[in-house]
Write an enzyme that holds these catalytic residues in place. Structure first.
Site, mmCIF file in Angstrom:
data_model
loop_
_atom_site.group_PDB
_atom_site.id
_atom_site.type_symbol
_atom_site.label_atom_id
_atom_site.label_comp_id
_atom_site.label_asym_id
_atom_site.label_seq_id
_atom_site.Cartn_x
_atom_site.Cartn_y
_atom_site.Cartn_z
ATOM 1 C CE LYS A 1 11.685 53.931 61.169
ATOM 2 N NZ LYS A 1 12.900 55.573 61.587
ATOM 3 C CE1 TYR B 1 7.315 56.032 59.669
ATOM 4 C CE2 TYR B 1 6.236 54.410 61.009
ATOM 5 C CZ TYR B 1 7.438 55.595 60.881
ATOM 6 O OH TYR B 1 7.818 55.494 61.676
ATOM 7 C CB THR C 1 7.884 52.410 64.396
ATOM 8 O OG1 THR C 1 7.241 52.513 64.471
ATOM 9 C CG2 THR C 1 8.211 51.870 62.647
ATOM 10 C CG ASP C 2 4.786 50.379 67.806
ATOM 11 O OD1 ASP C 2 4.637 51.417 66.968
ATOM 12 O OD2 ASP C 2 4.139 50.376 68.835
ATOM 13 C CD GLU C 3 2.674 52.598 62.972
ATOM 14 O OE1 GLU C 3 2.669 52.355 61.700
ATOM 15 O OE2 GLU C 3 2.705 53.732 63.420
HETATM 16 P P1 NAD Z 1 9.706 63.843 62.099
HETATM 17 O O1 NAD Z 1 8.752 63.972 60.526
HETATM 18 O O2 NAD Z 1 8.711 65.235 63.151
HETATM 19 O O3 NAD Z 1 10.368 64.178 61.915
HETATM 20 C C1 NAD Z 1 11.626 63.648 60.970
HETATM 21 C C2 NAD Z 1 12.796 64.827 60.544
HETATM 22 O O4 NAD Z 1 13.364 64.628 59.923
HETATM 23 C C3 NAD Z 1 12.700 66.726 60.071
HETATM 24 O O5 NAD Z 1 12.921 66.916 60.991
HETATM 25 C C4 NAD Z 1 12.387 66.243 58.995
HETATM 26 O O6 NAD Z 1 13.209 67.517 58.239
HETATM 27 C C5 NAD Z 1 13.693 65.091 58.529
HETATM 28 N N1 NAD Z 1 14.042 64.959 57.779
HETATM 29 C C6 NAD Z 1 13.001 64.045 56.697
HETATM 30 N N2 NAD Z 1 13.860 64.002 55.394
HETATM 31 C C7 NAD Z 1 15.070 64.158 55.723
HETATM 32 C C8 NAD Z 1 16.002 63.959 55.050
HETATM 33 N N3 NAD Z 1 15.741 62.959 53.556
HETATM 34 N N4 NAD Z 1 17.765 63.954 55.274
HETATM 35 C C9 NAD Z 1 17.706 65.004 56.278
HETATM 36 N N5 NAD Z 1 16.801 65.365 57.232
HETATM 37 C C10 NAD Z 1 15.531 64.482 56.469
HETATM 38 O O7 NAD Z 1 9.520 62.434 62.850
HETATM 39 P P2 NAD Z 1 9.495 62.349 64.241
HETATM 40 O O8 NAD Z 1 7.831 61.452 64.689
HETATM 41 O O9 NAD Z 1 10.060 62.562 65.669
HETATM 42 O O10 NAD Z 1 10.016 60.357 64.559
HETATM 43 C C11 NAD Z 1 11.522 60.672 64.248
HETATM 44 C C12 NAD Z 1 12.136 59.265 63.897
HETATM 45 O O11 NAD Z 1 11.279 58.570 65.412
HETATM 46 C C13 NAD Z 1 11.399 58.733 62.620
HETATM 47 O O12 NAD Z 1 12.716 57.759 62.552
HETATM 48 C C14 NAD Z 1 10.104 57.593 63.030
HETATM 49 O O13 NAD Z 1 9.788 56.576 62.366
HETATM 50 C C15 NAD Z 1 10.711 57.240 64.200
HETATM 51 N N6 NAD Z 1 9.526 57.266 65.378
HETATM 52 C C16 NAD Z 1 8.597 57.900 65.654
HETATM 53 C C17 NAD Z 1 7.639 57.609 66.525
HETATM 54 C C18 NAD Z 1 6.459 58.934 66.633
HETATM 55 O O14 NAD Z 1 5.743 57.795 67.243
HETATM 56 N N7 NAD Z 1 6.667 59.800 65.938
HETATM 57 C C19 NAD Z 1 7.261 56.827 66.833
HETATM 58 C C20 NAD Z 1 8.316 55.006 66.769
HETATM 59 C C21 NAD Z 1 9.529 56.140 65.810
HETATM 60 O O1 DAU Z 2 3.697 53.445 66.583
HETATM 61 C C1 DAU Z 2 4.797 54.488 66.372
HETATM 62 C C2 DAU Z 2 4.249 55.514 64.846
HETATM 63 O O2 DAU Z 2 3.225 55.865 65.819
HETATM 64 C C3 DAU Z 2 5.150 56.016 64.463
HETATM 65 O O3 DAU Z 2 6.143 54.870 63.726
HETATM 66 C C4 DAU Z 2 4.777 56.884 63.168
HETATM 67 O O4 DAU Z 2 6.099 58.308 63.261
HETATM 68 C C5 DAU Z 2 3.385 57.792 64.307
HETATM 69 O O5 DAU Z 2 3.282 58.602 63.073
HETATM 70 C C6 DAU Z 2 2.880 56.988 64.685
HETATM 71 O O6 DAU Z 2 1.513 56.055 63.756
HETATM 72 P P1 DAU Z 2 0.333 56.362 63.912
HETATM 73 O O7 DAU Z 2 -0.019 55.728 62.813
HETATM 74 O O8 DAU Z 2 -0.517 55.405 65.094
HETATM 75 O O9 DAU Z 2 -0.041 57.782 64.287
HETATM 76 P P2 DAU Z 2 -1.429 59.126 63.929
HETATM 77 O O10 DAU Z 2 -0.970 60.172 65.208
HETATM 78 O O11 DAU Z 2 -1.039 59.179 62.223
HETATM 79 O O12 DAU Z 2 -2.836 57.992 64.582
HETATM 80 C C7 DAU Z 2 -2.914 57.489 65.009
HETATM 81 C C8 DAU Z 2 -3.427 56.405 65.364
HETATM 82 O O13 DAU Z 2 -5.332 57.809 65.156
HETATM 83 C C9 DAU Z 2 -4.269 55.820 64.837
HETATM 84 O O14 DAU Z 2 -5.146 54.790 64.983
HETATM 85 C C10 DAU Z 2 -4.685 56.820 62.805
HETATM 86 C C11 DAU Z 2 -5.586 57.165 64.188
HETATM 87 N N1 DAU Z 2 -5.756 59.041 62.890
HETATM 88 C C12 DAU Z 2 -5.060 59.563 63.144
HETATM 89 C C13 DAU Z 2 -5.676 60.687 62.236
HETATM 90 C C14 DAU Z 2 -4.045 61.213 61.511
HETATM 91 C C15 DAU Z 2 -7.174 59.131 63.351
HETATM 92 O O15 DAU Z 2 -8.491 58.446 63.662
HETATM 93 N N2 DAU Z 2 -7.412 60.386 63.221
HETATM 94 C C16 DAU Z 2 -6.737 61.344 62.000
HETATM 95 O O16 DAU Z 2 -6.794 62.361 61.082
#
Ligand code: NAD
Ligand code: DAU
Length: 351
Positions: free
Chosen positions: A161, A157, A132-134
């Site tokens: 990562k 989180y 992630t970019d975080e």
């Molecule tokens: P998600 O939470 O939707 O999915 C995570 C999956 O991992 C689920 O299917 C869960 O069952 C599985 N999992 C969790 N713990 C496990 C374990 N102990 N063993 C096996 N499986 C397990 O997550 P996502 O949003 O699809 O993110 C996927 C990946 O991409 C993550 O590594 C996240 O850090 C990264 N990522 C997400 C975003 C985003 O915006 N969602 C952006 C950048 C990177």
């Molecule tokens: O940047 C990549 C990341 O983006 C991934 O690595 C994470 O897995 C993914 O969850 C996401 O993280 P964020 O914290 O940015 O996503 P989230 O959707 O939780 O929140 C987006 C923005 O909205 C953030 O500034 C917090 C705000 N927010 C979020 C929720 C859930 C609200 O204002 N209200 C809310 O209820």
């Protein structure tokens, strides 16, 4: 057949990556390893579950014995590692869970991969960590994260990562395990669990519930349609040099409040409600602890090296996303029952 292990394939991004690989690469046997936590859902893969080159394996990456046995038995050609605890707010409530899955789980996979790699000299192998970019921390009003930005994670989180990224590089440097890492911005699209901002608000607008906006809604995120991320992962897995890192992002920065206002306008039209109905649900609530102000990704390296550019505009992507949720009410109902309700009542009592 070359066996590819995709971890976390039943989750949001993983399901799009699994579908892409199963459909595009009949020569690969795709193994989807997932624990099926609250975020994992096999419904996300219903359309490909009977494909001959697809296999689901239920398992936990924190279980080292299970992981070691799996690698010994299957002898993988490559690993695309997405399994993780992914929600920042949950990491604030329960940091240890993030250490177990994101750090220890990743090191378990690296250890098993290392043993397989060292036992098979000369064979191709690649370990791809989806990150992630975080990890780069937060930006002020200007600037962008590049691949050279120093790590500065703030939430449990992002710290987990960042730690897992460091372990991946340590295995590359110490054991010469062939690895690549990508760091992506915020994804949105179908199958996104409705705890994250966009699907939570789609769910709440559908049910005329409050839309909780943290602080003043002025934090900025850089949004990317999930299928564009899956396409980038495909390119990087196949074309990147070992030990390389790529940033992935859509050049698509939005303040949270503006995202939600646009979503409200789109949903008023699709639900045939009077203009302004959904926006009335916007509720400013207590800010997230340690809330990162702004993320913005410079994805020039990915464009220059591998020719990747996002293909879906934000407005188009939001329309596609809303349509998917409106057509998949059963999915939404199923994932928002039970444990989801408990999580949200706990969150709201705390505010
Ligand atoms: P998600 O939470 O939707 O999915 C995570 C999956 O991992 C689920 O299917 C869960 O069952 C599985 N999992 C969790 N713990 C496990 C374990 N102990 N063993 C096996 N499986 C397990 O997550 P996502 O949003 O699809 O993110 C996927 C990946 O991409 C993550 O590594 C996240 O850090 C990264 N990522 C997400 C975003 C985003 O915006 N969602 C952006 C950048 C990177
Ligand atoms: O940047 C990549 C990341 O983006 C991934 O690595 C994470 O897995 C993914 O969850 C996401 O993280 P964020 O914290 O940015 O996503 P989230 O959707 O939780 O929140 C987006 C923005 O909205 C953030 O500034 C917090 C705000 N927010 C979020 C929720 C859930 C609200 O204002 N209200 C809310 O209820």
């Amino acid at each position: 057949m070359k066996k590819i292990l995709i971890t976390g394939g039943a989750g949001f991004i993983g399901s799009h990556v699994v579908r892409r690989f199963v459909n595009l690469y009949p020569d690969y046997s795709i193994h989807n390893l997932d624990k099926l936590t609250y975020a994992g859902n096999l419904e996300n893969l219903k359309d490909i579950e009977s494909c001959p080159n697809y296999r689901f394996i239920k398992g936990d990456i924190t279980d080292a014995t299970f992981i070691n046995t799996l690698f010994k038995t299957e002898n993988y050609y490559g690993v695309i590692h997405l399994a993780a605890e992914s929600h920042v707010d949950r990491s604030i409530l329960n940091p240890l869970e993030f250490v177990y899955t994101n750090v220890i789980g990743t090191v378990n996979l690296l250890e098993a991969a290392k043993v397989q790699f060292l036992n098979n000299p000369g064979s191709f192998f690649r370990f791809y960590h989806v990150s992630t970019d975080e990890v780069y921390g937060a930006l002020g009003d200007t600037g962008m994260f590049t691949e050279n930005t120093a790590y500065d994670p703030h939430s449990p989180y992002s710290a987990s990562k960042a730690s897992s990224d460091h372990f991946v590089r340590a295995y590359q440097d110490t054991f010469k395990l062939p690895t690549v890492i990508s760091n992506c911005s915020n994804n949105y699209g179908p199958n996104h669990f409705p705890e994250k901002l966009i699907p939570l608000c789609i769910h709440n607008i559908s049910h005329l519930k409050p839309l909780p906006i943290y602080g003043k809604g002025e934090n900025v995120r850089d949004w990317l349609y999930v299928e564009d991320h899956a396409r980038a992962i495909d390119l990087i897995f196949h074309k990147a040099q070992n030990a390389s890192t790529y940033n992935i992002g859509g050049h698509n920065e939005w303040k949270n409040i503006d995202v939600i206002r646009m979503l409200c306008r789109i949903m008023d039209v699709k639900l045939q409600r009077a203009e302004g109905t959904s926006a009335q649900l916007i509720t400013f609530v207590k800010d997230r602890a340690g809330h990162d102000q702004r993320y913005a990704i410079d994805a020039t390296k990915l464009q220059n090296d591998l020719g990747w550019l996002p293909s879906v505009t934000f407005e188009e992507g939001l329309h596609k996303t809303v349509d998917w949720y409106l057509e998949n009410q059963k999915w939404l109902q199923a994932v928002t029952s039970g444990a989801y309700q408990n999580y949200y009542s706990e969150q709201y009592t705390k505010r």
